[in-house]
Write an enzyme that holds these catalytic residues in place. Structure first.
Site: not given
Length: 666
Positions: A9, A11, A145, A150
């Protein structure tokens, strides 16, 4: 058979891989079969640009966090060696990998999108976001987030999704053997190693505490909030057709039902694409003795496209039997229009009750609108040539992506070629017959050509004489007619109900039953929107005229309001409708929602305060009625919009307008 996977994941500062930057990466290598994490990787990334306030609001990551972090190029080798050639799992994993590849990586590993498994395990849910699915499955919230948090949640969610699915699903080995899905081998492992899992079912809250005479009937219980007590007769003498805007239960139009014979034939295919695999595995557990309806499913976009390959062309026999034998039936506005065309005898002599009658015009027009694509008309040289000429015509005479045909366009050489090709199509098909009748100019029809991004044309035919249709098919046939809505007029309308009566061509003696036609006071102000969102009683709904305005308000105010302890949710910026509905339920007294009128209609949020940021008048091109162009605003756009605003206003305790065009009362 892969049992070691990577879950990843990231951001970012935005949604564009080409323009925006990565600010955090989290990865875990895990043994899927043994259900354990082997090793982890996590780091902030210095993006070289300031982090937007809305991203800080969402993730909590600040410029200070990334100031001394490595650049993306500095960790490239380390990350590639960490991931190796493991299949990569992620929720909407294409987003993450495309961002990495746009920043110097060349990741070619097998991609496994966990949204596919969420769709398989949950045929219908409000939202398939990682956050909402995690809450449904009682997965511990590790931090919203943030990349590695996550990732760990995603892994746990994946196990529970498979356990849930295989706790209730018959053998699917036949599908997997023929599937081209990247999940194929992982699903096989899951099917052999699943654990018993049941959802923690919370007590459902009834939609309404109001008692109705049909209290035990789930069809009529569904409309309890829309009608006054004793509004519907018990054991009626005539067939009673109750028609509402949207229904969960009741009878739907044919295309809402799955043609099970077609689906069973589909399951005998030699191969299944990844999209077909998800579609099949989602529906197989629902197969039984009853009809499967489209509204029972939440489909991804490719699943929505697949549905039409298996949708019924006509109503299933048991639904027709129900229509003809039941004394009371519940159907949608759109379905009633189809019934009026295909089974007009059902309306003859009936009691017709129209709920939310102010929406009947729009829904009837939508139902009668026909869209012609190459796929719908079938592959042939004639169809190919027909759509080629439609594209040429749109390019020559139109501007932008949508082109409306005016009267003089029907005399052009280009349209004459189109008309000739239409005549060559097989005329047995009902929709082709309608197309053939529509090839000449008519003041009662609007024809438009839309060009999609791939260059494919779509021909849309919209009827304009909706009032005449309703008069002929509904009002002249029903024995008793009653219209009901929370509001059917507004303060400045004179005479009252003029818009509803004229747009629907209502008979003079028809009974109109509004629940409450009191005037609603509008507090007009020029105050700062952010200050209003902070001080007024919540939940608040901020009504805008466009999605762009929603995004702008969210970008400017979300972080400031968060610092004041207020959650700002905006259409699209904060997720889909289902996710926003779920988030609003968590802290309604500290939440503001920003959206358009259409978003409000779908989300149906409970609100204390309505703030009208901009009056949502329809675009002039969207007003499709049989009326001189100069009169469209006064005769349709203005009254229709005022009634819409009043319907929302009746749900709020206070209404504030920042739009100076707003009247003092509704």
């Amino acid at each position: 058979m892969p049992k070691t996977l990577a879950c990843l994941d990231i951001e970012t500062t935005g949604l564009s891989p080409d323009r925006d930057k990565i600010i955090e990466i989290g990865v875990a290598i895990f043994d899927f079969k043994e259900r354990k994490i082997i090793k982890e990787f996590s780091t902030f990334i210095n993006p070289g640009v300031a982090i937007p306030s809305q991203v800080t609001n969402l993730t909590g990551i600040t410029d200070a966090d990334v100031k001394t972090a490595p650049k993306i190029a500095d960790i490239k080798t380390e990350l590639e060696e960490f991931i190796r050639d493991y299949p990569i799992v992620g929720h909407n994993i294409n987003f993450d990998i495309e961002f990495l590849n746009a920043n110097g990586f060349e990741i070619k590993n097998l991609r496994l999108d966990s949204i596919d498994i969420a769709h398989i395990a949950f045929p219908k849910t409000d939202s398939y976001s990682l956050e909402i699915i995690g809450k449904i499955l009682d997965v511990e919230e590790r931090g919203k987030h943030r990349a590695l948090s996550d990732v760990k949640s995603n892994i746990e969610i994946l196990y529970k999704l498979f356990d849930l699915y295989f706790s209730k699903t018959p053998d699917i080995k036949n599908i997997l053997e023929k599937s081209a899905s990247p999940w194929k081998e992982v699903i096989k492992i899951a099917s052999e190693n699943c654990k018993t899992f049941k959802l923690n079912q919370k007590k459902s809250v009834a939609k309404s505490q109001k008692k109705v005479s049909f209290e035990e009937d789930k069809l009529l219980a569904e409309i309890a909030d829309l009608v006054p007590e004793n509004f519907i007769e018990e054991n009626p003498e005539n067939k009673t057709i109750i028609c509402a805007p949207e229904i969960e239960n009741g009878i739907h139009e044919p295309a809402n039902y799955l043609e099970q014979k077609l689906f069973e034939k589909f399951l005998q295919k030699e191969t299944f694409t990844p999209e077909e695999t998800v579609f099949a595995l989602k529906i197989i557990p629902l197969i039984g003795d009853r009809e499967i309806a489209r509204n029972e499913l939440t489909l991804p976009q490719n699943g929505k496209d697949l549905w039409w390959d298996f949708a019924c062309a006509s109503l299933p026999e048991n639904i027709i039997k129900k229509l003809t034998t039941d004394k009371t039936i519940l159907i949608s506005h759109r379905t009633l229009a189809k019934i009026a065309l295909q089974m007009p005898e059902l309306i003859e002599g009936s009691t017709l009750i129209i709920l939310d009658a102010d929406e009947l015009f729009e829904h009837t027009r939508e139902s009668l609108t026909v869209r012609y694509s190459m796929k719908r008309l079938g592959e042939s040289d004639t169809v190919t040539m027909l759509f080629a000429h439609l594209g040429i015509m749109a390019e020559k005479y139109g501007e932008g992506f949508e082109f409306k045909l005016e009267e003089h366009h029907f005399d052009t050489p280009e349209w004459q070629k189109v008309a000739t090709l239409i005549e060559k199509l097989p005329q047995e098909d009902r929709v082709v017959k309608f197309l053939n009748k529509s090839k000449k100019y008519s003041e009662n029809l609007n024809l438009s050509i839309r060009i999609f991004e791939d260059g494919t044309p779509l021909l849309t035919i919209t009827p304009l004489n909706i009032g005449a249709f309703l008069e002929e098919k509904y009002w002249s046939k029903a024995k008793r007619i009653q219209l009901f809505s929370s509001t059917l007029t507004f303060a400045e309308e004179s005479p009252k109900y003029d818009f509803i009566k004229s747009s629907l061509n209502l008979p003079l003696d028809i009974k109109i039953t509004p629940s409450d036609e009191k005037k609603i006071y509008i507090e007009k102000t020029s105050s700062d929107l952010e200050k209003l969102m902070e001080k007024e009683e919540k939940p608040i709904y901020v009504l805008t005229g466009s999605q762009r305005a929603c995004e702008q308000i969210h970008a400017e105010s979300a972080l400031n309001l968060k610092n004041a302890g207020i959650k700002l949710l905006a259409q699209n910026s904060s997720g889909g409708i289902g996710k926003i509905k779920s988030m609003l339920k968590e802290t309604p007294g500290k939440t503001v929602v920003v959206g358009t009128y259409d978003f409000y209609k779908q989300a149906k949020p409970e609100i204390k305060t309505l703030i009208i940021f901009r009056i949502p008048f329809p675009h002039p091109n969207a007003v499709q009625i049989k009326c001189p162009e100069a009169e469209k605003f006064k005769k349709y756009a203005l009254p229709a919009t005022m009634i819409k605003l009043k319907k929302i206003g009746l749900k709020a305790e206070k209404i504030i307008s920042l739009d100076g065009r707003m009247p003092e009362y509704l």
